[in-house]
Motif scaffolding. Structure first.
Motif, PDB file in Angstrom:
ATOM      1  N   GLY A 248      -8.928  37.456  28.111  1.00 15.18           N
ATOM      2  CA  GLY A 248      -8.671  38.093  26.835  1.00 15.18           C
ATOM      3  C   GLY A 248      -9.243  39.481  26.670  1.00 15.18           C
ATOM      4  O   GLY A 248      -9.617  39.873  25.553  1.00 15.18           O
ATOM      5  N   TYR A 249      -9.288  40.253  27.754  1.00 19.97           N
ATOM      6  CA  TYR A 249      -9.788  41.626  27.667  1.00 19.97           C
ATOM      7  C   TYR A 249      -8.676  42.618  27.996  1.00 19.97           C
ATOM      8  O   TYR A 249      -7.815  42.358  28.851  1.00 19.97           O
ATOM      9  CB  TYR A 249     -10.974  41.834  28.620  1.00 19.97           C
ATOM     10  CG  TYR A 249     -12.262  41.298  28.056  1.00 19.97           C
ATOM     11  CD1 TYR A 249     -13.066  42.071  27.231  1.00 19.97           C
ATOM     12  CD2 TYR A 249     -12.651  39.982  28.305  1.00 19.97           C
ATOM     13  CE1 TYR A 249     -14.243  41.570  26.685  1.00 19.97           C
ATOM     14  CE2 TYR A 249     -13.817  39.466  27.765  1.00 19.97           C
ATOM     15  CZ  TYR A 249     -14.604  40.270  26.952  1.00 19.97           C
ATOM     16  OH  TYR A 249     -15.750  39.770  26.401  1.00 19.97           O
ATOM     17  N   THR A 250      -8.691  43.742  27.310  1.00 14.28           N
ATOM     18  CA  THR A 250      -7.834  44.874  27.658  1.00 14.28           C
ATOM     19  C   THR A 250      -8.555  45.651  28.749  1.00 14.28           C
ATOM     20  O   THR A 250      -9.659  46.152  28.532  1.00 14.28           O
ATOM     21  CB  THR A 250      -7.597  45.777  26.442  1.00 14.28           C
ATOM     22  OG1 THR A 250      -6.937  45.021  25.413  1.00 14.28           O
ATOM     23  CG2 THR A 250      -6.747  46.971  26.809  1.00 14.28           C
ATOM     24  N   VAL A 251      -7.944  45.737  29.908  1.00 14.75           N
ATOM     25  CA  VAL A 251      -8.633  46.280  31.086  1.00 14.75           C
ATOM     26  C   VAL A 251      -7.973  47.576  31.538  1.00 14.75           C
ATOM     27  O   VAL A 251      -6.743  47.675  31.640  1.00 14.75           O
ATOM     28  CB  VAL A 251      -8.629  45.258  32.243  1.00 14.75           C
ATOM     29  CG1 VAL A 251      -9.321  45.837  33.482  1.00 14.75           C
ATOM     30  CG2 VAL A 251      -9.326  43.969  31.807  1.00 14.75           C
ATOM     31  N   PHE A 252      -8.812  48.555  31.812  1.00 14.99           N
ATOM     32  CA  PHE A 252      -8.409  49.814  32.434  1.00 14.99           C
ATOM     33  C   PHE A 252      -9.209  49.972  33.727  1.00 14.99           C
ATOM     34  O   PHE A 252     -10.386  49.602  33.785  1.00 14.99           O
ATOM     35  CB  PHE A 252      -8.712  51.004  31.524  1.00 14.99           C
ATOM     36  CG  PHE A 252      -7.887  51.060  30.273  1.00 14.99           C
ATOM     37  CD1 PHE A 252      -6.772  51.890  30.185  1.00 14.99           C
ATOM     38  CD2 PHE A 252      -8.227  50.296  29.158  1.00 14.99           C
ATOM     39  CE1 PHE A 252      -6.018  51.953  29.021  1.00 14.99           C
ATOM     40  CE2 PHE A 252      -7.479  50.355  27.995  1.00 14.99           C
ATOM     41  CZ  PHE A 252      -6.367  51.182  27.925  1.00 14.99           C
TER      42      PHE A 252
END
Length: 560
Positions: A248-252
């Motif tokens: 559930g993380y927005t990853v860059f």
């Protein structure tokens, strides 16, 4: 979006032919090794008591060998004599006495009175390298495993080994890469995402969310630029990036460019400015998030720590947390790599890089191979060319063969500023023209070391606990520099130690840590993401995907 986001093609790869000019002198060339050996020999010759003591040590070792009748334990991982056949006469006698001679010579070189510590390390290292080449395990008629396989297969193992040797020499001569079953973008680096920014040094990848809700704080990953970023996005089952997206993380993630001669004058501060700082600006623009969890691996972690200190100095509070994986910040005890770091060797390396504009990956790999010559050189020679067995390729091996070049100026600044002068720990590292202080970092820190890491030894990584006064978690994972980090849930025989140090509490020593830190079975990824969860807000709708320049894994990762 920042101006650095473009839709143009990335600069072409620089031909590797420039790397051939002058060749690589080698990490232990005569002008480096000769003064060390002369120092050792002259002091030893002037000290008869030293030789008497060493003679007594050798005599006691010989007595123990006769009494025990077993291959001794050497105190370091040594798989050369692990086959049961080495336990039977006469091979046990050969192996036992070779290991004793090897250990005796190395410790004698280190203990000569009156010599400098660096000369002692160089002499001991040279002695080990020389003796490793003459190990009975490398000699077909003295290796019982080779003899057994040769008899069982009627010599076909040697025929296969000869063909493998010819193939490898041909590939080396023609600068061809061995064929791989793993394709970047299909088998490796396959997590769905888009390249949302490109500048002269990085591509920034935003990964597609797979959960209905995501944490409000995105994660920025800053990998090392010594290798391709997808060590953290290997196969789907062991991809840390895929795991984070699934939690559930927005990853860059930053994908570094493979530099050629045109980037020769790119400096270390350019990597900070065009790397994590540019990425943070883009993430804020895309997601509107006011804080970000930042993760740095190896050199990327060192750069991220310097970036965090500069942000703290400048009042930039966008870091919700800082995770450093196998990353050194204090280089006072950097491990065996210090053997290759002195003024003489760095001057020679500077001259080489000045001619090329960069350091080739294979030139750098030679130093790492020398550190573990038993496993990375000699054991592989025995297995491939004498036993006739090719290693079964895996994703980690495919990634390891996909190295990058180092720009001349950046690499020189890194080696001198970090390894030689320890500028970051001493508060002398310049970011934007001004010094930074690691102690100013206020964000909570999660630092990971690996038990058998020879690139960033865990006791060196542990020094972050002394440098940062705030909340710190130190986790010691089983495995090495790469295998300790790629430790997905379900991976057999994985374990870790973990201990928290709250702000204001005294820092433990490494030995205290080993004695007090609880031991856990399984993957450390779970404990780390639980820590991230504790520092994150409740899940919200995912931020939009930014306009894409191309699909992940992008273009820079494919540069050779």
């Amino acid at each position: 979006m920042p101006e650095s986001a473009t839709t143009g093609q990335p600069p072409r790869d620089e031909p590797s032919g420039a790397a051939d000019e002058g060749g690589l002198p080698g990490p232990l060339a005569p002008d480096t090794l000769t003064p060390a050996l002369m120092d050792v020999f002259s002091h030893a010759a002037a000290n008869p008591a030293f030789w008497l003591k060493q003679g007594l040590v050798a005599f006691e070792d010989a007595q123990g060998a006769i009494r025990d009748g077993e291959v001794p334990k050497t105190g370091r991982d040594d798989h050369r004599f692990s086959d049961p056949a080495w336990r039977a006469p006469p091979f046990n006698f050969v192996a036992r006495n070779f290991q004793l001679a090897e250990g005796w010579l190395e410790q004698a070189a280190r203990n000569v009175p009156g010599i400098s510590a660096h000369h002692a390390d160089l002499a001991a290292f040279a002695a080990r390298q020389w003796l490793d080449a003459f190990s009975p395990s490398n000699i077909p008629w003295m290796n019982p495993e080779v003899l057994r396989v040769t008899l069982e297969q009627g010599g076909l193992n040697l025929v296969r080994g000869a063909q493998y040797c010819l193939d490898d020499l041909s590939n080396e001569y023609s600068h061809k890469r061995a064929p791989s079953d793993y394709i970047v973008g299909k088998d490796l680096a396959a997590t769905s995402g888009k390249v949302v920014l490109r500048n002269e040094l990085i591509e920034l990848i935003q990964y597609t969310p797979v959960t209905e809700k995501t944490r409000p704080e995105p994660v920025l990953i800053v990998p090392a630029w010594i290798m391709k970023y997808y060590i953290l996005d290997l196969s789907p089952h062991n991809s840390l990036i895929r795991y984070l997206v699934g939690r559930g993380y927005t990853v860059f993630c930053i994908s570094w460019r493979n530099p050629g001669r045109e980037l020769a004058q790119t400096c270390l501060d350019d990597y900070r400015r065009l790397g994590p700082m540019t990425a943070l600006d883009a993430i804020e623009h895309i997601t509107k998030a006011k804080s970000v969890h930042a993760l740095g691996y190896c050199l990327g972690g060192t750069l991220l720590a310097a970036t965090a200190a500069a942000m703290a100095r400048d009042g930039d509070g966008r870091l919700a947390s800082l995770t450093l994986l196998a990353a050194q910040t204090d280089f006072s005890e950097p491990g065996e790599l210090k053997i290759f770091i002195d003024e003489t060797q760095l001057d020679r390396l500077d001259r080489l890089m000045a001619r090329q504009g960069y350091l080739e990956a294979w030139q750098m790999a030679g130093a790492f191979s020398m550190l573990r010559a038993r496993d990375l050189v000699w054991s592989r020679i025995v297995k491939t060319y004498l036993l006739g067995e090719r290693e079964h390729p895996n994703d980690l091996m495919a990634w390891n063969a996909d190295a990058t070049r180092m720009p001349y100026r950046m690499h020189s600044e890194y080696l001198r500023g970090m390894f030689l002068n320890n500028d970051l720990a001493k508060g002398r590292f310049l970011a934007g023209g001004r010094a930074v202080d690691l102690a100013a970092i206020a964000a909570p820190i999660f630092a990971v070391g690996a038990e058998t890491d020879h690139v960033a030894p865990w006791r060196s990584v542990f020094k972050i606990v002394d440098l940062i006064p705030g909340d710190t978690v130190f986790l010691l994972a089983s495995g090495g520099h790469n295998s300790g980090i790629v430790s997905e849930p379900g991976h057999k025989n994985r374990s870790y130690r973990l201990m928290k140090r709250a702000k204001g509490q005294p820092s433990p020593t490494p030995d205290d840590y080993l004695a007090r830190a609880p031991h856990f079975a399984g993957s450390w990824w779970l404990a780390w993401v639980d820590w991230l969860d504790s520092l994150s807000g409740p899940p919200i709708d995912p931020p939009p995907m930014a306009p894409a320049l191309c699909d992940a894994p992008g273009m820079y990762v494919l540069q050779r």
